[in-house]
Design a protein around this motif. Structure first.
Motif, mmCIF file in Angstrom:
data_model
loop_
_atom_site.group_PDB
_atom_site.id
_atom_site.type_symbol
_atom_site.label_atom_id
_atom_site.label_comp_id
_atom_site.label_asym_id
_atom_site.label_seq_id
_atom_site.Cartn_x
_atom_site.Cartn_y
_atom_site.Cartn_z
ATOM 1 N N UNK B 16 0.856 -1.184 0.000
ATOM 2 C CA UNK B 16 0.000 0.000 0.000
ATOM 3 C C UNK B 16 0.890 1.233 0.000
ATOM 4 N N UNK B 17 0.695 2.114 1.004
ATOM 5 C CA UNK B 17 1.530 3.322 1.062
ATOM 6 C C UNK B 17 2.823 3.070 1.837
ATOM 7 N N UNK B 18 2.847 1.960 2.567
ATOM 8 C CA UNK B 18 4.010 1.670 3.399
ATOM 9 C C UNK B 18 5.148 1.100 2.546
ATOM 10 N N UNK B 19 6.333 1.689 2.684
ATOM 11 C CA UNK B 19 7.485 1.224 1.904
ATOM 12 C C UNK B 19 8.266 0.216 2.746
ATOM 13 N N UNK B 20 8.352 -1.024 2.258
ATOM 14 C CA UNK B 20 9.076 -2.066 2.998
ATOM 15 C C UNK B 20 10.537 -2.124 2.561
ATOM 16 N N UNK B 21 10.796 -1.875 1.289
ATOM 17 C CA UNK B 21 12.165 -1.832 0.764
ATOM 18 C C UNK B 21 12.275 -0.632 -0.166
ATOM 19 N N UNK B 22 13.414 0.071 -0.042
ATOM 20 C CA UNK B 22 13.559 1.268 -0.868
ATOM 21 C C UNK B 22 14.895 1.251 -1.579
ATOM 22 N N UNK B 23 14.840 1.029 -2.878
ATOM 23 C CA UNK B 23 16.034 1.141 -3.720
ATOM 24 C C UNK B 23 17.204 0.290 -3.209
ATOM 25 N N UNK B 24 16.944 -0.919 -2.872
ATOM 26 C CA UNK B 24 17.987 -1.792 -2.329
ATOM 27 C C UNK B 24 18.806 -2.388 -3.480
ATOM 28 N N UNK B 25 20.125 -2.246 -3.383
ATOM 29 C CA UNK B 25 21.019 -2.816 -4.405
ATOM 30 C C UNK B 25 22.222 -3.452 -3.721
ATOM 31 N N UNK B 26 22.552 -4.653 -4.122
ATOM 32 C CA UNK B 26 23.831 -5.277 -3.717
ATOM 33 C C UNK B 26 24.050 -6.531 -4.550
ATOM 34 N N UNK B 27 25.278 -7.025 -4.528
ATOM 35 C CA UNK B 27 25.629 -8.259 -5.238
ATOM 36 C C UNK B 27 26.160 -9.272 -4.238
ATOM 37 N N UNK B 28 26.004 -10.532 -4.568
ATOM 38 C CA UNK B 28 26.636 -11.593 -3.776
ATOM 39 C C UNK B 28 27.507 -12.412 -4.738
ATOM 40 N N UNK B 32 30.834 -16.747 -0.996
ATOM 41 C CA UNK B 32 30.824 -15.797 0.112
ATOM 42 C C UNK B 32 29.719 -16.127 1.125
ATOM 43 N N UNK B 33 29.991 -15.794 2.374
ATOM 44 C CA UNK B 33 28.950 -15.889 3.411
ATOM 45 C C UNK B 33 28.551 -14.458 3.765
ATOM 46 N N UNK B 34 27.303 -14.148 3.471
ATOM 47 C CA UNK B 34 26.847 -12.761 3.610
ATOM 48 C C UNK B 34 25.819 -12.658 4.739
ATOM 49 N N UNK B 35 26.035 -11.732 5.621
ATOM 50 C CA UNK B 35 25.079 -11.483 6.706
ATOM 51 C C UNK B 35 24.132 -10.361 6.306
ATOM 52 N N UNK B 36 22.851 -10.661 6.306
ATOM 53 C CA UNK B 36 21.837 -9.630 6.027
ATOM 54 C C UNK B 36 21.297 -9.204 7.390
ATOM 55 N N UNK B 197 30.933 -10.959 4.222
ATOM 56 C CA UNK B 197 30.376 -9.635 3.910
ATOM 57 C C UNK B 197 29.144 -9.397 4.776
ATOM 58 N N UNK B 198 28.845 -8.138 5.006
ATOM 59 C CA UNK B 198 27.611 -7.833 5.740
ATOM 60 C C UNK B 198 26.849 -6.712 5.036
ATOM 61 N N UNK B 199 25.530 -6.790 5.162
ATOM 62 C CA UNK B 199 24.654 -5.741 4.614
ATOM 63 C C UNK B 199 23.734 -5.320 5.755
ATOM 64 N N UNK B 200 23.784 -4.053 6.111
ATOM 65 C CA UNK B 200 22.900 -3.550 7.166
ATOM 66 C C UNK B 200 21.668 -2.922 6.508
ATOM 67 N N UNK B 201 20.514 -3.446 6.873
ATOM 68 C CA UNK B 201 19.260 -2.850 6.381
ATOM 69 C C UNK B 201 18.634 -2.024 7.486
ATOM 70 N N UNK B 202 18.219 -0.816 7.130
ATOM 71 C CA UNK B 202 17.550 0.042 8.120
ATOM 72 C C UNK B 202 16.348 0.691 7.452
ATOM 73 N N UNK B 203 15.194 0.442 8.000
ATOM 74 C CA UNK B 203 13.937 0.994 7.473
ATOM 75 C C UNK B 203 13.800 0.764 5.972
ATOM 76 N N UNK B 204 14.162 -0.427 5.545
ATOM 77 C CA UNK B 204 13.967 -0.817 4.151
ATOM 78 C C UNK B 204 15.058 -0.393 3.190
ATOM 79 N N UNK B 205 16.096 0.272 3.695
ATOM 80 C CA UNK B 205 17.177 0.715 2.799
ATOM 81 C C UNK B 205 18.517 0.173 3.294
ATOM 82 N N UNK B 206 19.479 0.053 2.373
ATOM 83 C CA UNK B 206 20.815 -0.409 2.784
ATOM 84 C C UNK B 206 21.514 0.761 3.463
#
Lengths: 247, 233
Positions: B16-28, B32-36, B197-206
């Motif tokens: 709906x109007x709530x954004x769960x993910x915003x413009x998230x980009x990354x490669x694996x 590799x062992x990647x922490x999300x 590698x690690x990826x920190x997600x905060x409020x739907x964005x990297x």
């Protein structure tokens, strides 16, 4: 893969369906041996069980399975299996038709068993076991099945629509049920309007006209069923492929 | 990074109007062992659902070995959801049969060894198992595949601290050579040692991403301390 999916779908409730089919046969076998007083009280209950409770249970089982298996927690497995969404849907439709035919056959046998004192059942069976009669029975079964198919797909479509409302599941359920009812009503109306009216003209009396009219109606009926089934299947498939939103 | 296994490009997901993910980009990259990483509600599970084709309605692009999510990618990804996805009326051995039937890369011998080492009773129905045992069974089925990418959604969230080490070692010891592992979690301290590698997600964005070792030396902090700093309320 479709066969494997069907095996999985068939296994979920085969015990329940076989038990219900067996229950019908046992009741049918037992009725003539019952005491008259018990029968007076019992027959209406038995008929209610056979023709109301069992069909309702069957429909509930099928709906619950579709909902849980695709849109509940089990959906996390089913939608990550390496199979297409059309196969997932087709498997559910075919297995539902299998259960429907099992219960339909059980109900017919049940009626025959109840009425077995009215006529010689073995003579009837012998008469039915001719190629011509069997061909006609299979034809009738086909017509029944193709008419049931849009109903099954409309119910599945309603459930799939429910899953689209991610923010308000209750509202989604309302719209899903409403869409299902509208779809079924539209199918019934179209069938009656385009195919059914010809059946009503069978009072003419001329056998040739009656046969021609019925054959034409049947073809129209099959075409309507096929068209509605294709539309409902397509919409279902679209939701599962393009609008899937698992909780 | 010479080649890319998983490519996420500008992915946005709205409810709906709530954004769960915003413009998230990354490669694996492979191997590799990647922490999300991220707190509850940061979009980790949403992203994982998109990778696994459980959410179809999103913007952006996702590719796994060059394929968009679909039947082909499902053959390559082994997914551990944060829910009990198996039908509970199945017996444990029947669940193994199910995976063997559908996934060509399922290693049944490995699965049986894992069941044995994790002490999951093979004869019982899944519904009769405790929640912990059910999670171990799901982990067994996931790790017994020889997949290109393993995606594990909160594999240690519901596990007591004593069992965490066992779960983590089961994961690390059993993922196939050359494949990659994407682990989503908000419990960092127990697993941070295994991350490449690690990826920190905060409020739907990297919010932050990079090699775990580089981030540690750059900030002079462990990943766990960094996580607490990023997500301080």
């Amino acid at each position: 893969m479709l066969a494997k999916l069907m095996m999985l779908d068939l296994r979920f409730a085969y015990r329940q369906f076989l038990t219900m089919a067996a229950l019908l046969l046992v009741i049918g076998l037992a009725v003539p041996y019952m005491d008259v007083n018990i029968l007076r009280l019992g027959v209406p209950i038995l008929l209610a069980v056979a023709f109301t409770i069992i069909p309702v249970l069957c429909i509930t089982l099928v709906i619950r399975h579709f909902q849980r298996n695709l849109y509940g927690d089990e959906g996390y497995l089913m939608f990550t299996l390496p199979v297409g969404t059309n196969q997932l849907l087709l498997s559910k439709v075919i297995t539902t038709l299998i259960w429907f035919n099992l219960m339909l056959c059980s109900a017919i046998v049940f009626v025959f068993l109840l009425l077995r004192d009215q006529f010689g059942i073995w003579e009837l069976v012998k008469e039915l076991l001719t190629w011509d009669i069997l061909r006609k029975l299979l034809h009738i079964l086909f017509i029944i099945n193709i008419n049931v198919l849009p109903f099954i797909l409309a119910v599945f479509m309603g459930i799939s629509l429910q899953s689209m409302a991610v923010r308000n599941r209750k509202l989604g359920r309302f719209w899903g049920i409403a869409a299902m009812l509208v779809a079924i009503a539209l199918f019934v109306w179209t069938t009656v309007r385009l195919a059914g009216w010809q059946y009503l003209e069978i009072t003419v009396g001329d056998q040739a006209i009656i046969s021609a009219s019925m054959a034409a109606s049947e073809k129209i009926n099959i075409a309507i069923c096929a068209a509605f089934s294709a539309i409902f299947f397509g919409l279902n498939s679209y939701i599962m492929q393009r609008r899937l939103n698992l909780d | 990074m010479s080649e890319v296994l998983l490519e996420i490009k500008n992915v946005t997901k709205r409810y709906g109007k709530q954004v769960a993910l915003q413009n998230v980009s990354f490669d694996v990259a492979p191997g590799r062992i990647v922490g999300l990483l991220g707190p509850n509600g940061s979009g980790k599970t949403t992203l994982i659902k998109i990778i696994n084709n459980l959410l179809a309605d999103y913007e952006g692009e996702v590719y796994l070995c060059g394929h968009a999510p679909g039947v082909e990618t499902k053959k390559l990804v082994s997914y551990l959801p944060d829910k009990m996805a198996l039908p509970t009326w199945l017996a444990v051995t029947e669940a193994l049969n199910l995976y063997a039937n559908f996934f060509a890369d399922f290693d049944r011998a490995r699965a049986e060894n894992l069941l044995h080492s994790l002490k999951v009773p093979p004869g019982k129905k899944i519904g009769e198992l405790s929640k912990g045992m059910q999670e171990k069974l799901m982990l067994t089925l996931t790790m017994a595949r020889r997949a290109k990418l393993y995606v594990l959604d909160e594999p240690i969230a519901g596990v007591d601290p004593a069992a965490r080490d066992l779960i983590i070692s089961t994961i690390i010891d059993n993922f196939a050579d050359g494949s990659s592992l994407l682990i989503s979690t908000h419990i960092i301290s127990d697993v941070e040692a295994v991350f490449d590698d690690v990826i920190f997600l905060k409020e739907g964005a990297v919010d932050l991403q990079g090699e775990a070792e580089a981030l540690r030396s750059q900030h002079g902090k462990s990943i766990d301390q960094l996580f607490r700093e990023v997500y301080r309320c």
